[in-house]
Design a protein around this motif. Sequence first.
Motif, PDB file in Angstrom:
ATOM      1  N   GLU A 140      89.331  17.254  83.948  1.00  0.00           N
ATOM      2  CA  GLU A 140      89.060  17.966  82.699  1.00  0.00           C
ATOM      3  C   GLU A 140      90.074  17.582  81.626  1.00  0.00           C
ATOM      4  OE1 GLU A 140      88.943  19.234  85.696  1.00  0.00           O
ATOM      5  OE2 GLU A 140      87.376  20.738  85.883  1.00  0.00           O
ATOM      6  N   ALA A 141      91.327  17.390  82.048  1.00  0.00           N
ATOM      7  CA  ALA A 141      92.376  16.983  81.105  1.00  0.00           C
ATOM      8  C   ALA A 141      92.071  15.598  80.535  1.00  0.00           C
ATOM      9  CB  ALA A 141      93.742  16.989  81.793  1.00  0.00           C
ATOM     10  N   ALA A 193      90.220  12.206  75.987  1.00  0.00           N
ATOM     11  CA  ALA A 193      89.321  11.151  75.506  1.00  0.00           C
ATOM     12  C   ALA A 193      88.528  11.633  74.293  1.00  0.00           C
ATOM     13  CB  ALA A 193      88.382  10.704  76.624  1.00  0.00           C
ATOM     14  N   ARG A 194      88.005  12.852  74.363  1.00  0.00           N
ATOM     15  CA  ARG A 194      87.253  13.409  73.232  1.00  0.00           C
ATOM     16  C   ARG A 194      88.141  13.583  72.007  1.00  0.00           C
ATOM     17  NH1 ARG A 194      83.957  17.958  76.546  1.00  0.00           N
ATOM     18  NH2 ARG A 194      82.394  16.565  77.435  1.00  0.00           N
ATOM     19  N   ALA A 195      89.363  14.051  72.222  1.00  0.00           N
ATOM     20  CA  ALA A 195      90.284  14.267  71.105  1.00  0.00           C
ATOM     21  C   ALA A 195      90.663  12.940  70.452  1.00  0.00           C
ATOM     22  CB  ALA A 195      91.532  14.999  71.580  1.00  0.00           C
ATOM     23  N   LEU A 204      95.946  22.060  81.657  1.00  0.00           N
ATOM     24  CA  LEU A 204      94.891  21.751  82.632  1.00  0.00           C
ATOM     25  C   LEU A 204      95.470  21.026  83.844  1.00  0.00           C
ATOM     26  CD1 LEU A 204      92.017  20.667  80.213  1.00  0.00           C
ATOM     27  CD2 LEU A 204      92.013  22.679  81.715  1.00  0.00           C
ATOM     28  N   ARG A 205      96.350  20.070  83.617  1.00  0.00           N
ATOM     29  CA  ARG A 205      96.971  19.345  84.735  1.00  0.00           C
ATOM     30  C   ARG A 205      97.797  20.282  85.603  1.00  0.00           C
ATOM     31  NH1 ARG A 205      95.491  14.324  83.794  1.00  0.00           N
ATOM     32  NH2 ARG A 205      95.623  13.404  81.730  1.00  0.00           N
ATOM     33  N   ARG A 206      98.538  21.176  84.971  1.00  0.00           N
ATOM     34  CA  ARG A 206      99.338  22.132  85.740  1.00  0.00           C
ATOM     35  C   ARG A 206      98.456  23.093  86.536  1.00  0.00           C
ATOM     36  NH1 ARG A 206     104.165  23.424  81.353  1.00  0.00           N
ATOM     37  NH2 ARG A 206     105.316  21.500  81.750  1.00  0.00           N
ATOM     38  N   ALA A 207      97.212  23.259  86.077  1.00  0.00           N
ATOM     39  CA  ALA A 207      96.257  24.100  86.802  1.00  0.00           C
ATOM     40  C   ALA A 207      95.468  23.283  87.829  1.00  0.00           C
ATOM     41  CB  ALA A 207      95.300  24.777  85.819  1.00  0.00           C
ATOM     42  N   GLU A 212      98.047  35.395  74.859  1.00  0.00           N
ATOM     43  CA  GLU A 212      96.821  36.165  74.613  1.00  0.00           C
ATOM     44  C   GLU A 212      96.038  35.610  73.416  1.00  0.00           C
ATOM     45  OE1 GLU A 212      95.774  40.624  73.088  1.00  0.00           O
ATOM     46  OE2 GLU A 212      97.356  40.453  74.596  1.00  0.00           O
ATOM     47  N   LEU A 213      96.726  35.316  72.325  1.00  0.00           N
ATOM     48  CA  LEU A 213      96.062  34.739  71.150  1.00  0.00           C
ATOM     49  C   LEU A 213      95.434  33.381  71.479  1.00  0.00           C
ATOM     50  CD1 LEU A 213      98.378  35.424  68.075  1.00  0.00           C
ATOM     51  CD2 LEU A 213      96.003  36.110  68.337  1.00  0.00           C
ATOM     52  N   ALA A 214      96.159  32.558  72.210  1.00  0.00           N
ATOM     53  CA  ALA A 214      95.637  31.236  72.570  1.00  0.00           C
ATOM     54  C   ALA A 214      94.403  31.378  73.463  1.00  0.00           C
ATOM     55  CB  ALA A 214      96.712  30.414  73.263  1.00  0.00           C
ATOM     56  N   LEU A 215      94.436  32.298  74.398  1.00  0.00           N
ATOM     57  CA  LEU A 215      93.271  32.524  75.259  1.00  0.00           C
ATOM     58  C   LEU A 215      92.076  32.987  74.431  1.00  0.00           C
ATOM     59  CD1 LEU A 215      95.006  34.240  78.314  1.00  0.00           C
ATOM     60  CD2 LEU A 215      93.913  31.974  78.300  1.00  0.00           C
ATOM     61  N   GLU A 216      92.324  33.881  73.473  1.00  0.00           N
ATOM     62  CA  GLU A 216      91.251  34.357  72.586  1.00  0.00           C
ATOM     63  C   GLU A 216      90.650  33.216  71.778  1.00  0.00           C
ATOM     64  OE1 GLU A 216      92.874  37.447  70.105  1.00  0.00           O
ATOM     65  OE2 GLU A 216      93.237  38.782  71.816  1.00  0.00           O
ATOM     66  N   ARG A 217      91.461  32.195  71.492  1.00  0.00           N
ATOM     67  CA  ARG A 217      90.998  31.058  70.683  1.00  0.00           C
ATOM     68  C   ARG A 217      90.456  29.919  71.547  1.00  0.00           C
ATOM     69  NH1 ARG A 217      95.527  30.857  65.884  1.00  0.00           N
ATOM     70  NH2 ARG A 217      95.271  33.020  65.269  1.00  0.00           N
ATOM     71  N   GLY A 218      90.285  30.193  72.812  1.00  0.00           N
ATOM     72  CA  GLY A 218      89.635  29.223  73.687  1.00  0.00           C
ATOM     73  C   GLY A 218      90.539  28.279  74.446  1.00  0.00           C
ATOM     74  N   PHE A 219      91.838  28.534  74.466  1.00  0.00           N
ATOM     75  CA  PHE A 219      92.762  27.680  75.203  1.00  0.00           C
ATOM     76  C   PHE A 219      92.874  28.227  76.626  1.00  0.00           C
ATOM     77  CE2 PHE A 219      97.252  25.587  74.867  1.00  0.00           C
ATOM     78  CZ  PHE A 219      97.105  25.038  76.118  1.00  0.00           C
ATOM     79  N   LYS A 220      92.099  27.630  77.513  1.00  0.00           N
ATOM     80  CA  LYS A 220      92.140  28.049  78.922  1.00  0.00           C
ATOM     81  C   LYS A 220      93.475  27.628  79.521  1.00  0.00           C
ATOM     82  CE  LYS A 220      87.209  27.453  79.344  1.00  0.00           C
ATOM     83  NZ  LYS A 220      86.122  26.671  79.907  1.00  0.00           N
TER      84      LYS A 220
END
Length: 169
Positions: A148-149, A154-156, A140-143, A95-103
């Motif tokens: 997107e992954a 690349a951006r990171a 993201l890969r598991r989803a 829940e905390l990770a989702l709130e912080r933008g970790f889809k």
Amino acid sequence: MATIEIPDFTTGDAALDQAASYAAHIVVLVENCAGATGAAASIDVLTAAARECLTQAAENTEHPAPPERFERVRKELAAYNTEYYMTLTTGQRVELALERGFKHAGHVEWSEGGLPALVFWLNSAYRRGLRKAKIEAKALRRAGLDKEADTLLARAAEAEEGDALPAVA
């Protein structure tokens, strides 16, 4: 998010003293708020302040702090954050990770031994860099979101080159 105003320290030791003080406040929060997600914001504010102090200590070449003391304070800060996030349930961390933008945070929380991935990802003593991006990419890969992954990684990797903040490896 609230912030703590950090003065300009004249010595590396003074900056480390203040960083250690913020870390000690985190210990008190962990002892008194174990298992409560409401403490996460306060821990993040204290951690950000401690990181700023660590940055000043690392950059002070005129009156530097002993490197072993710098490492000890930095590692303690990370350990106290880890201790707090380990008191939370898997659901609370997701829940905390989702709130912080970790889809798709729920796709990486489980671990085969070792530290749950979200404990590391939520720990603000560690900078938001390539290691955290790899955790998000795995979700993201598991989803089924491979493209997107790849973009995220690349951006990171590009951002990693310009990030010189001290962080626990």
